[in-house]
Design a protein around this motif. Structure first.
Motif, short mmCIF file in Angstrom:
data_model
loop_
_atom_site.label_atom_id
_atom_site.label_comp_id
_atom_site.label_asym_id
_atom_site.label_seq_id
_atom_site.Cartn_x
_atom_site.Cartn_y
_atom_site.Cartn_z
N THR A 168 -2.68 -0.69 -13.22
CA THR A 168 -3.99 -1.12 -12.73
C THR A 168 -3.97 -2.58 -12.29
O THR A 168 -4.41 -2.93 -11.19
CB THR A 168 -5.06 -0.92 -13.82
OG1 THR A 168 -5.12 0.47 -14.17
CG2 THR A 168 -6.43 -1.39 -13.36
N LYS A 169 -3.43 -3.42 -13.15
CA LYS A 169 -3.36 -4.85 -12.83
C LYS A 169 -2.49 -5.10 -11.60
O LYS A 169 -2.85 -5.91 -10.73
CB LYS A 169 -2.81 -5.64 -14.02
CG LYS A 169 -2.71 -7.14 -13.76
CD LYS A 169 -2.44 -7.92 -15.04
CE LYS A 169 -1.02 -7.83 -15.48
NZ LYS A 169 -0.70 -8.82 -16.56
N PHE A 170 -1.36 -4.41 -11.52
CA PHE A 170 -0.45 -4.59 -10.40
C PHE A 170 -1.12 -4.25 -9.08
O PHE A 170 -1.07 -5.03 -8.12
CB PHE A 170 0.80 -3.73 -10.61
CG PHE A 170 1.74 -3.73 -9.43
CD1 PHE A 170 2.37 -4.91 -9.03
CD2 PHE A 170 2.00 -2.57 -8.73
CE1 PHE A 170 3.23 -4.92 -7.93
CE2 PHE A 170 2.86 -2.57 -7.64
CZ PHE A 170 3.47 -3.75 -7.24
N ILE A 171 -1.76 -3.10 -9.01
CA ILE A 171 -2.40 -2.69 -7.76
C ILE A 171 -3.59 -3.60 -7.43
O ILE A 171 -3.73 -4.05 -6.28
CB ILE A 171 -2.84 -1.21 -7.84
CG1 ILE A 171 -1.61 -0.31 -7.94
CG2 ILE A 171 -3.69 -0.83 -6.63
CD1 ILE A 171 -1.92 1.14 -8.25
N ARG A 172 -4.40 -3.90 -8.41
CA ARG A 172 -5.63 -4.68 -8.19
C ARG A 172 -5.33 -6.14 -7.84
O ARG A 172 -5.91 -6.69 -6.90
CB ARG A 172 -6.50 -4.62 -9.45
CG ARG A 172 -7.82 -5.38 -9.34
CD ARG A 172 -8.48 -5.52 -10.71
NE ARG A 172 -7.64 -6.32 -11.60
CZ ARG A 172 -7.52 -6.08 -12.92
NH1 ARG A 172 -8.16 -5.08 -13.48
NH2 ARG A 172 -6.74 -6.85 -13.65
N ASP A 173 -4.41 -6.75 -8.58
CA ASP A 173 -4.22 -8.21 -8.46
C ASP A 173 -3.04 -8.62 -7.60
O ASP A 173 -2.96 -9.78 -7.19
CB ASP A 173 -4.05 -8.82 -9.85
CG ASP A 173 -5.27 -8.60 -10.74
OD1 ASP A 173 -6.35 -8.29 -10.21
OD2 ASP A 173 -5.11 -8.72 -11.98
N TYR A 174 -2.12 -7.70 -7.31
CA TYR A 174 -0.90 -8.07 -6.59
C TYR A 174 -0.65 -7.20 -5.35
O TYR A 174 -0.57 -7.72 -4.24
CB TYR A 174 0.31 -8.02 -7.53
CG TYR A 174 0.18 -8.98 -8.69
CD1 TYR A 174 0.56 -10.31 -8.55
CD2 TYR A 174 -0.36 -8.57 -9.91
CE1 TYR A 174 0.41 -11.21 -9.60
CE2 TYR A 174 -0.51 -9.46 -10.96
CZ TYR A 174 -0.13 -10.78 -10.80
OH TYR A 174 -0.28 -11.67 -11.83
N LEU A 175 -0.52 -5.90 -5.54
CA LEU A 175 -0.15 -5.04 -4.41
C LEU A 175 -1.26 -4.98 -3.36
O LEU A 175 -0.99 -5.17 -2.17
CB LEU A 175 0.21 -3.64 -4.91
CG LEU A 175 0.80 -2.70 -3.86
CD1 LEU A 175 2.10 -3.28 -3.27
CD2 LEU A 175 1.06 -1.32 -4.45
N GLY A 176 -2.47 -4.69 -3.79
CA GLY A 176 -3.59 -4.62 -2.84
C GLY A 176 -3.77 -5.92 -2.06
O GLY A 176 -3.81 -5.91 -0.82
#
Length: 198
Positions: A168-176
Motif C-alpha cells: 500500500t505504501k509503495f503504490i501510494r507514496d512511490y510508484l503512483g
C-alpha cells in the motif's frame, strides 16, 4: 484470453524450423489461430527464465543508471515482437517475480522480503517506470504494471514477500507519484495474487 511470454517458450520455439515456428505463432496469435489478446511480460527472471537475472544488479544504484533491458533482447523481446507482428493490438502487462536482489533482505533472487526504506522503495518505483519507458522506445507498449508477482509466496524460484501495508505504501507514496511525475502511460494493477488472504 492470453498467455505469458518467457525465455523458455522462445528458446523452444527457436528449435523449430522457421516454417514450423511461424505456424506455431500463427496458431497462438494469428487470425486462423487462438488469437490470444493478452500477453504477460516478466520484468527480469520468472520461473520460466533460462537464468536468474534482474534488469539492474548494480547494488545501491538508486538512480537506475545501470538499468538495462539488454538481457531481454535475447529471448523475451524477439518473442513479443513476433507476436506483435501477427497481432499488433496485443495488450501487454508486466510484473517482476523479484526486484533487484540488493533491494531484498536476503540479497537473493529466490524468496526474501522487500526492504522497507525510502531510498529502496523510490528506486524500485523508478525501476518499474524505466521498464515501461525502455520497452516503449523499441515499440512495445506496456499497458499495465503489477508491482509484484504473488507477493504472499516465498518460492524456490524468483520471488519476494511484501506485506499488504508495505505494498500500500509503495503504490501510494512511490510508484503512483513516480508514474505521474514521469508521465508513464501504464496503469498500476494489484495482481498477481494467488492465495485467498493476499
Amino acid at each position: 484470453f492470453g498467455g505469458t511470454f518467457n525465455e523458455v517458450g522462445w528458446d523452444v520455439l527457436s528449435l523449430l524450423s522457421a516454417a514450423d515456428r511461424d505456424r506455431a505463432m500463427n496458431l497462438l496469435f494469428g487470425v486462423d489461430g487462438a488469437r490470444l489478446a493478452f500477453g504477460r511480460v516478466p520484468i527480469g527472471a520468472s520461473d520460466y527464465a533460462l537464468t536468474r537475472y534482474t534488469l539492474n544488479e548494480t547494488a545501491n544504484d538508486y538512480t537506475m543508471a545501470q538499468f538495462s533491458i539488454m538481457h531481454d533482447q535475447m529471448y523475451l523481446i524477439p518473442y513479443i515482437q513476433a507476436a506483435l507482428a501477427l497481432r499488433p493490438n496485443l495488450r501487454l502487462w508486466a510484473s517482476p517475480w523479484t526486484p533487484p536482489t540488493w533491494m531484498k533482505d536476503n540479497r537473493a533472487m529466490d524468496g526474501g522480503n522487500m526492504v522497507d526504506n525510502a531510498m529502496n522503495l523510490q528506486a524500485h518505483a523508478l525501476y518499474l517506470a524505466k521498464f515501461v519507458e525502455e520497452y516503449a522506445k523499441i515499440g512495445i507498449r506496456i499497458e499495465a504494471i503489477h508491482p509484484q508477482n504473488e507477493p504472499g509466496y516465498k518460492t524456490r524460484y524468483p520471488s519476494c514477500l511484501w506485506t499488504a501495508a508495505l505494498m500500500t505504501k509503495f503504490i501510494r507514496d512511490y510508484l503512483g507519484p513516480t508514474f505521474r511525475d514521469r508521465a508513464v502511460p501504464a496503469q498500476i494493477f494489484l495482481g498477481t495474487m494467488s492465495n485467498a488472504d493476499a
